[in-house]
Design a protein around this motif. Structure first.
Motif, PDB file in Angstrom:
ATOM      1  N   LEU A  26       0.614  13.088   3.916  1.00 46.12           N
ATOM      2  CA  LEU A  26       2.408  13.127   3.800  1.00 46.12           C
ATOM      3  C   LEU A  26       3.140  11.777   4.225  1.00 46.12           C
ATOM      4  O   LEU A  26       3.824  11.584   3.354  1.00 46.12           O
ATOM      5  N   ARG A  27       2.440  11.088   5.270  1.00 43.78           N
ATOM      6  CA  ARG A  27       3.187   9.891   5.652  1.00 43.78           C
ATOM      7  C   ARG A  27       2.807   8.771   4.382  1.00 43.78           C
ATOM      8  O   ARG A  27       3.532   7.913   4.400  1.00 43.78           O
ATOM      9  N   ASP A  33      10.064   2.900   6.608  1.00 46.08           N
ATOM     10  CA  ASP A  33      11.465   2.876   7.025  1.00 46.08           C
ATOM     11  C   ASP A  33      12.083   4.066   6.147  1.00 46.08           C
ATOM     12  O   ASP A  33      13.561   3.529   5.858  1.00 46.08           O
ATOM     13  N   ALA A  34      11.678   4.663   5.419  1.00 43.17           N
ATOM     14  CA  ALA A  34      12.242   5.625   4.434  1.00 43.17           C
ATOM     15  C   ALA A  34      13.511   6.308   5.008  1.00 43.17           C
ATOM     16  O   ALA A  34      13.405   6.742   6.382  1.00 43.17           O
ATOM     17  N   ASP A  47       9.429  10.369  10.567  1.00 43.37           N
ATOM     18  CA  ASP A  47       9.413  10.887  12.072  1.00 43.37           C
ATOM     19  C   ASP A  47      10.115  12.161  12.150  1.00 43.37           C
ATOM     20  O   ASP A  47       9.603  13.367  12.661  1.00 43.37           O
ATOM     21  N   ASP A  48      11.240  12.248  11.656  1.00 45.25           N
ATOM     22  CA  ASP A  48      12.196  13.188  11.783  1.00 45.25           C
ATOM     23  C   ASP A  48      11.878  14.596  10.781  1.00 45.25           C
ATOM     24  O   ASP A  48      11.659  15.623  10.968  1.00 45.25           O
ATOM     25  N   LEU A  53       9.081  19.685   9.807  1.00 46.15           N
ATOM     26  CA  LEU A  53       8.076  20.324   9.030  1.00 46.15           C
ATOM     27  C   LEU A  53       6.726  21.043  10.014  1.00 46.15           C
ATOM     28  O   LEU A  53       6.320  22.012   9.751  1.00 46.15           O
ATOM     29  N   TRP A  54       6.503  20.248  11.078  1.00 44.96           N
ATOM     30  CA  TRP A  54       5.344  20.888  11.752  1.00 44.96           C
ATOM     31  C   TRP A  54       5.998  21.803  12.702  1.00 44.96           C
ATOM     32  O   TRP A  54       5.003  22.522  13.502  1.00 44.96           O
TER      33      TRP A  54
END
Length: 149
Positions: A26-27, A33-34, A47-48, A53-54
């Motif tokens: 996914l990452r 910096d998306a 990260d957010d 999602l997790w």
């Protein structure tokens, strides 16, 4: 990899990463910096998105994302915009959503990655499936005839 193929690959990395709960994959769909916006649930970075999602995905028995139409518009040799129409099937509870991804992407470190994404939900449908007949295989990861020869 060319622009259009690279953009489509980034979209697929995201979908597959979500469906398999593969955080690394996914990452890889995103620039570090998306910026990602998903309604009120996410307005921040990768990260957010992963944190949201997790928290959400483990409550589902499965998810399957289908990226159907991807319109890619190059913006120079190393940047593009894309609009993806698709739908996601979720089990437990049963839900089907139609969505659009509105993405900006760049070529970065040998692959195309999303730098900015807005996700819109176009429609939602609940499903109350009938039980499958006895003996119908579900959730298997190998071909049903493997090992029978």
């Amino acid at each position: 990899m060319g622009c259009e193929d690279g953009v489509r690959a980034a979209v697929r990395r995201y979908c597959r990463g979500v469906d398999r709960m593969d955080e690394t994959l996914l990452r890889q769909a995103f620039h570090p910096d998306a910026r990602i916006r998903m309604g009120d649930a996410v307005d921040g970075g990768v990260d957010d998105l992963v944190a949201f999602l997790w928290r959400f995905l483990p409550r589902r028995a499965m998810t399957m994302h289908y990226a159907c139409d991807v319109l890619v518009e190059p913006v120079g040799p190393t940047a593009a915009r894309a609009e993806t129409y698709g739908f996601a099937v979720q089990r437990g509870p049963d839900l089907v959503t139609g969505f659009r991804y509105l993405d900006h992407l760049v070529a970065h470190e040998g692959r195309w990655v999303i730098t900015d994404r807005t996700t819109t939900t176009e429609w939602v449908s609940t499903d109350h499936p009938a039980p499958l007949p006895p003996g119908v295989p579900t959730g298997i990861r190998t071909h049903p005839t493997e090992g029978t020869r």
